[in-house]
Design a protein around this motif. Structure first.
Motif, PDB file in Angstrom:
ATOM      1  N   VAL A 183     -89.552  60.077  70.241  1.00  0.00           N
ATOM      2  CA  VAL A 183     -88.687  59.820  69.092  1.00  0.00           C
ATOM      3  C   VAL A 183     -88.985  60.883  68.049  1.00  0.00           C
ATOM      4  CG1 VAL A 183     -87.934  58.193  67.313  1.00  0.00           C
ATOM      5  CG2 VAL A 183     -88.778  57.322  69.518  1.00  0.00           C
ATOM      6  N   ASP A 184     -87.971  61.626  67.639  1.00  0.00           N
ATOM      7  CA  ASP A 184     -88.091  62.600  66.562  1.00  0.00           C
ATOM      8  C   ASP A 184     -87.478  62.022  65.294  1.00  0.00           C
ATOM      9  OD1 ASP A 184     -89.248  64.579  68.158  1.00  0.00           O
ATOM     10  OD2 ASP A 184     -87.312  65.391  68.759  1.00  0.00           O
ATOM     11  N   VAL A 185     -88.180  62.178  64.179  1.00  0.00           N
ATOM     12  CA  VAL A 185     -87.703  61.673  62.892  1.00  0.00           C
ATOM     13  C   VAL A 185     -87.729  62.812  61.883  1.00  0.00           C
ATOM     14  CG1 VAL A 185     -87.930  59.900  61.112  1.00  0.00           C
ATOM     15  CG2 VAL A 185     -88.738  59.435  63.442  1.00  0.00           C
ATOM     16  N   SER A 186     -86.639  62.971  61.137  1.00  0.00           N
ATOM     17  CA  SER A 186     -86.522  64.030  60.136  1.00  0.00           C
ATOM     18  C   SER A 186     -86.120  63.397  58.808  1.00  0.00           C
ATOM     19  CB  SER A 186     -85.464  65.046  60.585  1.00  0.00           C
ATOM     20  OG  SER A 186     -85.329  66.080  59.652  1.00  0.00           O
ATOM     21  N   LEU A 187     -86.913  63.647  57.767  1.00  0.00           N
ATOM     22  CA  LEU A 187     -86.722  63.015  56.464  1.00  0.00           C
ATOM     23  C   LEU A 187     -86.419  64.045  55.383  1.00  0.00           C
ATOM     24  CD1 LEU A 187     -89.594  60.364  56.126  1.00  0.00           C
ATOM     25  CD2 LEU A 187     -87.154  59.926  55.869  1.00  0.00           C
ATOM     26  N   TYR A 188     -85.355  63.818  54.635  1.00  0.00           N
ATOM     27  CA  TYR A 188     -85.036  64.614  53.452  1.00  0.00           C
ATOM     28  C   TYR A 188     -84.015  63.840  52.629  1.00  0.00           C
ATOM     29  CZ  TYR A 188     -80.978  65.868  56.339  1.00  0.00           C
ATOM     30  OH  TYR A 188     -79.873  65.822  57.147  1.00  0.00           O
ATOM     31  N   SER A 189     -83.817  64.278  51.390  1.00  0.00           N
ATOM     32  CA  SER A 189     -82.797  63.699  50.516  1.00  0.00           C
ATOM     33  C   SER A 189     -81.811  64.802  50.134  1.00  0.00           C
ATOM     34  CB  SER A 189     -83.433  63.105  49.253  1.00  0.00           C
ATOM     35  OG  SER A 189     -84.283  62.024  49.588  1.00  0.00           O
ATOM     36  N   VAL A 190     -80.570  64.406  49.866  1.00  0.00           N
ATOM     37  CA  VAL A 190     -79.498  65.358  49.572  1.00  0.00           C
ATOM     38  C   VAL A 190     -79.069  65.188  48.127  1.00  0.00           C
ATOM     39  CG1 VAL A 190     -77.191  66.139  50.220  1.00  0.00           C
ATOM     40  CG2 VAL A 190     -78.733  65.226  51.969  1.00  0.00           C
ATOM     41  N   ASP A 191     -79.053  66.298  47.365  1.00  0.00           N
ATOM     42  CA  ASP A 191     -78.631  66.206  45.969  1.00  0.00           C
ATOM     43  C   ASP A 191     -77.112  66.347  45.848  1.00  0.00           C
ATOM     44  OD1 ASP A 191     -77.974  68.921  46.026  1.00  0.00           O
ATOM     45  OD2 ASP A 191     -79.748  69.565  44.916  1.00  0.00           O
ATOM     46  N   ALA A 192     -76.604  66.342  44.631  1.00  0.00           N
ATOM     47  CA  ALA A 192     -75.160  66.344  44.401  1.00  0.00           C
ATOM     48  C   ALA A 192     -74.483  67.598  44.941  1.00  0.00           C
ATOM     49  CB  ALA A 192     -74.877  66.205  42.909  1.00  0.00           C
ATOM     50  N   SER A 193     -75.223  68.699  45.041  1.00  0.00           N
ATOM     51  CA  SER A 193     -74.646  69.947  45.547  1.00  0.00           C
ATOM     52  C   SER A 193     -74.656  70.024  47.065  1.00  0.00           C
ATOM     53  CB  SER A 193     -75.422  71.144  44.982  1.00  0.00           C
ATOM     54  OG  SER A 193     -76.699  71.271  45.599  1.00  0.00           O
ATOM     55  N   GLY A 194     -75.354  69.083  47.706  1.00  0.00           N
ATOM     56  CA  GLY A 194     -75.512  69.124  49.159  1.00  0.00           C
ATOM     57  C   GLY A 194     -76.809  69.745  49.610  1.00  0.00           C
TER      58      GLY A 194
END
Length: 223
Positions: free
Chosen positions: A67-78
């Protein structure tokens, strides 16, 4: 958006988040599962925990025995960033992996980005965004991202205008630092050459036997 700097991310990895490695944009983890049932149950638990935390469900790839997991958040600009919320969820996911009997193999994480030398990314960007993602608006600063990650990201490296032919495309292979230390000599032993290691371990430029270049990148020594 409350972004976390690269140095703080590496400190967090060294102090409890050792399942994870920082790649180009995301935090990434790979877990080995003894059977499909435990892997599938873990994926379901991660999805539920993400919703409970008010976090988008992370990118998850379930394959045979992994199982591969990738974590990040996206701001208003993408744009994509690691935030405190991502670090908190990473800790929860690590705990869930242990509960489900999965084993972390952080040295196996990897991410490929494609770099293009261009003197005018404002002109080149919409073309590649439209071609690769179906939407010319999927450009973010100096990069193209497919919101659903069907294709690798493309980033534009500023350069002076020049005549073709000259290699303008290259791959950036992001690895865990411990993996880069063995992968680079393995590539050299297979016929490659080191073009530039003056910025190692942040990145090392290699070339294949025909001179085509690739950068092997890690998160070490980056702001």
């Amino acid at each position: 958006m409350d972004k976390v700097g690269n140095r703080e991310i590496l400190e967090s990895i060294a102090n409890g988040l050792n399942d994870w490695r920082k790649l180009a944009q995301p935090l990434a983890a790979r877990y080995r599962a003894t059977d499909a049932g435990s892997g599938g149950a873990f994926v379901g638990a991660v999805a539920q925990a993400s919703v409970a935390a008010g976090h988008d469900v992370p990118e998850i790839r379930l394959g045979p025995g992994l199982v591969d997991v990738s974590l990040y958040s996206v701001d208003a600009s993408g744009a994509r960033w690691v935030t405190p919320k991502d670090l908190d969820l990473a800790r929860v996911i690590s705990g869930l992996a242990r509960e489900h009997g999965l084993t972390a193999t952080p040295d196996e994480v990897a991410q490929v980005e494609i770099g293009l030398d261009t003197a005018d990314d404002a002109t080149a960007g919409p073309f590649w965004a439209a071609l690769l993602t179906g939407d010319a608006g999927n450009t973010v600063h100096d990069s193209v991202f497919d919101p659903t990650n069907r294709v690798p990201g493309v980033w534009f490296q500023p350069t002076d205008a020049h005549e073709t032919p000259r290699q303008r495309w290259h791959m950036d292979l992001w690895l865990a630092p411990e993996a880069a230390r063995t992968r680079i000599p393995a590539a050299v032993a297979a016929g490659g050459t080191v073009v530039d290691d003056s910025h190692s371990p942040s990145y090392t430029v290699l070339a294949d036997p025909e001179g085509n270049r690739v950068c092997v990148c890690t998160a070490v020594d980056r702001d």
